[in-house]
Design an enzyme around this catalytic site. Structure first.
Site, mmCIF file in Angstrom:
data_model
loop_
_atom_site.group_PDB
_atom_site.id
_atom_site.type_symbol
_atom_site.label_atom_id
_atom_site.label_comp_id
_atom_site.label_asym_id
_atom_site.label_seq_id
_atom_site.Cartn_x
_atom_site.Cartn_y
_atom_site.Cartn_z
ATOM 1 N N ARG A 111 0.902 15.090 12.320
ATOM 2 C CA ARG A 111 1.679 14.548 11.195
ATOM 3 C C ARG A 111 2.372 15.739 10.542
ATOM 4 N NH1 ARG A 111 -0.403 9.367 9.658
ATOM 5 N NH2 ARG A 111 1.357 9.253 8.236
ATOM 6 N N LYS A 117 0.842 -1.204 0.000
ATOM 7 C CA LYS A 117 0.000 0.000 0.000
ATOM 8 C C LYS A 117 0.877 1.253 0.000
ATOM 9 C CE LYS A 117 -1.586 1.621 4.121
ATOM 10 N NZ LYS A 117 -1.317 3.036 4.403
ATOM 11 N N ASN A 118 1.850 1.285 0.910
ATOM 12 C CA ASN A 118 2.612 2.524 1.083
ATOM 13 C C ASN A 118 3.623 2.769 -0.037
ATOM 14 O OD1 ASN A 118 1.160 3.078 3.335
ATOM 15 N ND2 ASN A 118 2.758 2.509 4.800
ATOM 16 N N ASP A 154 4.880 0.859 12.021
ATOM 17 C CA ASP A 154 3.613 0.315 11.510
ATOM 18 C C ASP A 154 3.346 -1.111 12.001
ATOM 19 O OD1 ASP A 154 3.217 2.639 10.146
ATOM 20 O OD2 ASP A 154 3.763 1.848 8.182
ATOM 21 N N CYS A 198 -3.774 13.222 12.908
ATOM 22 C CA CYS A 198 -4.576 12.023 12.720
ATOM 23 C C CYS A 198 -4.861 11.411 14.086
ATOM 24 C CB CYS A 198 -3.897 11.045 11.782
ATOM 25 S SG CYS A 198 -2.485 10.234 12.506
ATOM 26 N N GLN A 240 9.531 19.348 7.177
ATOM 27 C CA GLN A 240 10.685 18.942 6.362
ATOM 28 C C GLN A 240 10.367 19.001 4.867
ATOM 29 O OE1 GLN A 240 13.859 18.289 7.640
ATOM 30 N NE2 GLN A 240 12.784 19.200 9.367
ATOM 31 N N ARG A 276 -8.457 0.158 4.977
ATOM 32 C CA ARG A 276 -7.445 1.051 4.385
ATOM 33 C C ARG A 276 -6.173 0.289 4.068
ATOM 34 N NH1 ARG A 276 -7.407 6.944 7.181
ATOM 35 N NH2 ARG A 276 -5.869 7.165 5.537
HETATM 36 N N1 EPU Z 1 8.301 14.113 10.586
HETATM 37 C C1 EPU Z 1 8.570 15.415 10.943
HETATM 38 N N2 EPU Z 1 8.493 16.382 9.969
HETATM 39 C C2 EPU Z 1 8.161 16.113 8.687
HETATM 40 C C3 EPU Z 1 7.885 14.770 8.326
HETATM 41 C C4 EPU Z 1 7.954 13.790 9.308
HETATM 42 O O1 EPU Z 1 8.865 15.726 12.100
HETATM 43 O O2 EPU Z 1 8.119 17.030 7.858
HETATM 44 C C5 EPU Z 1 8.423 13.048 11.606
HETATM 45 C C6 EPU Z 1 7.116 12.335 11.898
HETATM 46 O O3 EPU Z 1 6.373 13.027 12.890
HETATM 47 C C7 EPU Z 1 7.600 10.987 12.360
HETATM 48 C C8 EPU Z 1 8.850 10.744 11.514
HETATM 49 O O4 EPU Z 1 9.239 12.010 11.047
HETATM 50 O O5 EPU Z 1 7.979 11.062 13.712
HETATM 51 C C9 EPU Z 1 8.666 9.805 10.340
HETATM 52 O O6 EPU Z 1 7.572 10.246 9.544
HETATM 53 P P1 EPU Z 1 7.497 9.946 7.964
HETATM 54 O O7 EPU Z 1 7.483 11.268 7.246
HETATM 55 O O8 EPU Z 1 8.567 8.981 7.614
HETATM 56 O O9 EPU Z 1 6.077 9.255 7.823
HETATM 57 P P2 EPU Z 1 5.062 9.383 6.608
HETATM 58 O O10 EPU Z 1 5.801 9.416 5.329
HETATM 59 O O11 EPU Z 1 4.080 10.465 6.887
HETATM 60 C C10 EPU Z 1 4.832 6.825 6.196
HETATM 61 C C11 EPU Z 1 3.744 5.801 6.173
HETATM 62 C C12 EPU Z 1 3.243 5.518 7.563
HETATM 63 C C13 EPU Z 1 4.417 5.120 8.441
HETATM 64 C C14 EPU Z 1 5.548 6.160 8.369
HETATM 65 C C15 EPU Z 1 6.805 5.766 9.115
HETATM 66 C C16 EPU Z 1 2.584 6.108 4.070
HETATM 67 C C17 EPU Z 1 1.334 6.435 3.388
HETATM 68 N N3 EPU Z 1 2.611 6.263 5.380
HETATM 69 O O12 EPU Z 1 4.272 8.021 6.724
HETATM 70 O O13 EPU Z 1 2.344 4.424 7.423
HETATM 71 O O14 EPU Z 1 3.979 4.997 9.774
HETATM 72 O O15 EPU Z 1 5.917 6.378 6.995
HETATM 73 O O16 EPU Z 1 7.354 4.624 8.563
HETATM 74 O O17 EPU Z 1 3.546 5.697 3.440
HETATM 75 C C18 EPU Z 1 0.507 3.026 7.931
HETATM 76 O O18 EPU Z 1 0.649 2.424 6.866
HETATM 77 O O19 EPU Z 1 -0.187 2.569 8.876
HETATM 78 C C19 EPU Z 1 1.173 4.318 8.127
HETATM 79 C C20 EPU Z 1 0.714 5.245 8.943
#
Ligand code: EPU
Length: 427
Positions: free
Chosen positions: A124, A24-25, A308, A119, A128, A399
């Site tokens: 979220r 999915k991701n 996850d 969320c 960055q 989802r």
């Molecule tokens: N973070 C920041 N600033 C940013 C972006 C992220 O502080 O600008 C922090 C977040 O708060 C977190 C860490 O960095 O503490 C990692 O976040 P990341 O950006 O890697 O997460 P994401 O890309 O928003 C994806 C997956 C999530 C999964 C995370 C971590 C998708 C659609 N979502 O989210 O998946 O938990 O990476 O591996 O790819 C799920 O599938 O259940 C899910 C939530």
């Protein structure tokens, strides 16, 4: 739409073979990335999940037209961008859709996307993502709940991420692929979903070097051509079923897995005493007749133990005699499963992002999933108990897990969702 709850009954050994869905991701950003090409792109391994339908709705709004060409295959075609704005009504359905900002900025030189907000398990942040765009030469303004980005020329230069972010790396790549300059991203994510996005984009003619390392070099190209690509297997779904095998003291054969993407989860389950045999793209997880040991788990970015998989692991450890400690510094508030597991008799004490778990057999109870992986923790816990566990909040499970009740039945579980009419008659 309100869905009828999932009814499950366990407390017995399960077994058999399950084909893991594709990721999915990884699929979501690849669908978004198809916006960068004006030619048709055919994708295989697209799971039929509500998040996939949501991202298809979003890219449709932007100008992509899609046709399903098989159960998990579709062709996307975006001859032109029709809308550069993505409103809150769409972004709020799925916060990960924020990466359309980079793709539309890349293709149309301007994009407006609503702020993603929080969320069920906390904020979220996207700081960055925005810092990367600005450092590479885009103008980004924040007003009326929207981020508006534009670029006059190609993005160029270097950005060093302050932390590892999967979505932030996706967004910066998507914004930088089209152009005539070079972009360097340092401290970039090495997550499997980032590598898959890069391999997809390179298959369409992008020039991105360094996939799987923390330094990515993106040399802009004038256009991407069409193509065909298969998304990687879903390591989070595989980990969920590995944990289900352990929790129910069963033996499962998992097919369509990338065992090299699962090393942290495999090592932790082996430490607990589970036998895992890897054979190419399949894996046998055998927890029959095993005395399981408690363990300590701390989540990290890939290749560490995935956030996850934290709620599912907590559910497993809640059934294992002894004291386990689970820490999730990646998403410190990802704890909605705890109160529901308490309803099933789990002994979990929370302090900050630390769960101290005293394992003991659980009992069934009516419970409610507040997010996707909490829902997975609940069906795992439910399948360890003899009574009937009724899980509400099935829309979250939909989802991330394709045809869940049918596939659980394939492993010998009792799992069903009453038809809406039948459920009404039972009220
Ligand atoms: N973070 C920041 N600033 C940013 C972006 C992220 O502080 O600008 C922090 C977040 O708060 C977190 C860490 O960095 O503490 C990692 O976040 P990341 O950006 O890697 O997460 P994401 O890309 O928003 C994806 C997956 C999530 C999964 C995370 C971590 C998708 C659609 N979502 O989210 O998946 O938990 O990476 O591996 O790819 C799920 O599938 O259940 C899910 C939530």
């Amino acid at each position: 739409m309100q869905l009828t709850p999932l009814h499950i009954q366990g407390g017995r050994e399960l077994g058999g073979e399950i084909a893991i869905q594709h990721s999915k991701n990884a699929a979501l950003p690849i669908i978004v990335a198809s916006l960068l090409s004006s030619e048709p792109v055919t994708l295989h391994g697209i799971p039929r999940l509500s998040d996939v339908y949501t991202i298809l709705e979003i890219v449709h709004h932007i100008g992509a037209r899609h046709t399903w060409t098989g159960p998990n295959s579709l062709t996307l075609h975006t001859p032109e961008i029709l809308n550069t704005e993505t409103p809150y009504a769409l972004v709020s359905k799925m916060r990960a859709s924020f990466i359309v900002l980079g793709a539309v900025l890349g293709r149309a030189k301007e994009a407006t996307v609503s702020m993603p907000g929080g969320c069920a398990w906390g904020p979220r942040p996207v700081d960055q993502h925005v810092k990367a765009f600005r450092a590479l030469g885009a103008e980004v303004s924040e007003e009326n709940g929207n981020f508006a980005a534009q670029r006059s020329g190609s993005l160029s230069g270097k950005f060093i991420f302050e932390l590892l972010t999967v979505g932030g790396t996706h967004n910066a790549i998507l914004a930088s692929v089209l152009g005539d300059s070079v972009v360097t991203l340092e401290n970039a994510s090495i997550d499997t979903d980032v590598v898959d996005l890069i391999e997809f984009l390179n298959s369409l003619g992008a020039k991105i070097e360094g996939a799987g390392t923390n330094t990515l070099t993106i040399t802009g190209v004038s256009a991407l051509h069409g193509g065909e690509y298969t998304v990687i297997p879903d390591r989070i779904e595989a980990a969920t079923f590995m944990i289900l095998a352990a929790a129910t003291r069963s033996r499962f054969k998992l097919t369509n897995v990338r065992t090299d993407h699962l090393t942290a989860v495999t090592a932790k389950l082996q430490e607990m005493g589970v036998d895992i045999l890897e054979d190419g793209s399949s894996m046998i997880v055998d927890a029959r007749n095993r005395e399981m040991k408690p363990v300590n788990v701390t989540t990290q970015s890939y290749p560490g133990f995935p956030t996850d998989v934290q709620p599912q692991m907590s559910a497993l450890l809640a059934t294992v005699t002894g004291t386990s400690v689970v820490q999730d510094p990646v998403y410190p508030d990802r704890l909605t499963h705890v109160a529901e597991l308490h309803r099933m008799g789990a002994n979990i004490t929370v302090s900050g992002y630390t769960q101290v778990i005293q394992g003991a057999p659980l009992h069934s109870a009516p419970v409610k999933a507040a997010d996707l992986r909490a829902g997975a923790a609940l069906f795992i816990a439910g399948l360890t108990t003899e009574g009937e566990t009724v899980i509400d909040g099935v829309q979250y499970l939909n989802r991330g897990y394709e045809r869940l009740s049918e596939r659980l039945r394939g492993l010998g579980a009792t799992a069903f969702q009453p038809e809406p009419a039948l459920a009404a008659a039972m009220d």
